[in-house]
Enzyme design. Structure first.
Site, PDB file in Angstrom:
ATOM      1  N   ALA A  74     -47.972 -55.250 -38.554  1.00 32.48           N
ATOM      2  CA  ALA A  74     -47.531 -53.984 -39.445  1.00 32.48           C
ATOM      3  C   ALA A  74     -46.845 -53.997 -40.406  1.00 32.48           C
ATOM      4  CB  ALA A  74     -47.129 -52.768 -38.443  1.00 32.48           C
ATOM      5  N   ASP A  75     -46.841 -53.084 -41.528  1.00 35.06           N
ATOM      6  CA  ASP A  75     -45.896 -52.813 -42.822  1.00 35.06           C
ATOM      7  C   ASP A  75     -45.673 -51.538 -42.963  1.00 35.06           C
ATOM      8  OD1 ASP A  75     -44.222 -54.608 -44.847  1.00 35.06           O
ATOM      9  OD2 ASP A  75     -45.488 -53.120 -46.033  1.00 35.06           O
ATOM     10  N   THR A  76     -44.414 -51.244 -43.243  1.00 34.72           N
ATOM     11  CA  THR A  76     -44.005 -50.005 -43.631  1.00 34.72           C
ATOM     12  C   THR A  76     -43.290 -50.017 -45.008  1.00 34.72           C
ATOM     13  OG1 THR A  76     -43.728 -49.360 -41.382  1.00 34.72           O
ATOM     14  CG2 THR A  76     -42.675 -47.994 -43.114  1.00 34.72           C
TER      15      THR A  76
END
Length: 197
Positions: A74-76
């Protein structure tokens, strides 16, 4: 049902969220260069990074001949006026970011990517977050807590940074780093249903 997955992330928030959902987590490396391309849009950047981390983790999985479980990455990305706000380099950078977010609405994009047995699915979740107007005293006091220093956009909604948030339209867990509803839906693509024991 086996609920074991690999997680390529050093984020304690992601680990905590997934463990609360009843998943057994195994750590896997997925390190990549996270430098944005020139003029890259924030949401495109976010999705690209999550998918690139997954590709890197798949390569580690293959070379180390690890047991076969889904890999989640994931990446935010925090963005205002399509300017990407990463993790602050130092206190001055944290101040700059918080001053930029003060009294305005910004976007938080979280991309999740899951791969398993040659298939890969991704999703991008978007939240709009509105900050109250911050005083310099509030900004400096918050920076002194050290909470902003390892977080995109220099704040954590689940911690003290939450006191700055006047309005959230989207996913609270998405702003934390992993949107629960979208993640559960991705895992269902691989017949991993979080509601079935």
């Amino acid at each position: 049902m086996n609920k074991t997955i690999y997680l390529a992330s050093n984020s304690p928030r992601r680990w905590e969220i997934l463990q609360q959902l009843g998943l057994n987590l195994l750590r896997i490396e997925g390190e990549i260069d996270e430098t944005p391309y020139e003029n890259e849009e924030a949401k495109s950047y976010c999705l690209r990074i999550a998918e690139a981390k997954n590709k890197a983790a798949q390569a580690v999985h293959f070379t180390q001949n690890l047991a076969d479980y889904p890999i989640l990455t994931a990446d935010t990305t925090v963005s205002i006026h399509n300017q990407i706000l990463g993790k602050p380099k130092d206190k001055d950078d944290a101040y700059r970011m918080l001053k930029l977010l003060s009294g305005k609405t910004h976007q938080v994009f979280t991309a999740v990517c899951v791969s398993y047995q040659g298939k890969q699915f991704s999703v991008l979740q978007t939240s709009d977050v509105t900050f109250k107007t911050l005083t310099d005293q509030e900004i400096h006091a918050y920076i002194e807590t050290k909470e902003p220093m390892d977080k995109a956009g220099a704040y954590g909604i689940q911690g003290l940074g939450g006191i700055f948030v006047q309005h959230l339209s989207g996913s609270f867990t998405g702003v934390m780093g992993l949107p629960v509803a979208e993640t559960a839906e991705l895992l269902r693509q691989y017949n991993l249903n979080l509601l079935i024991k």
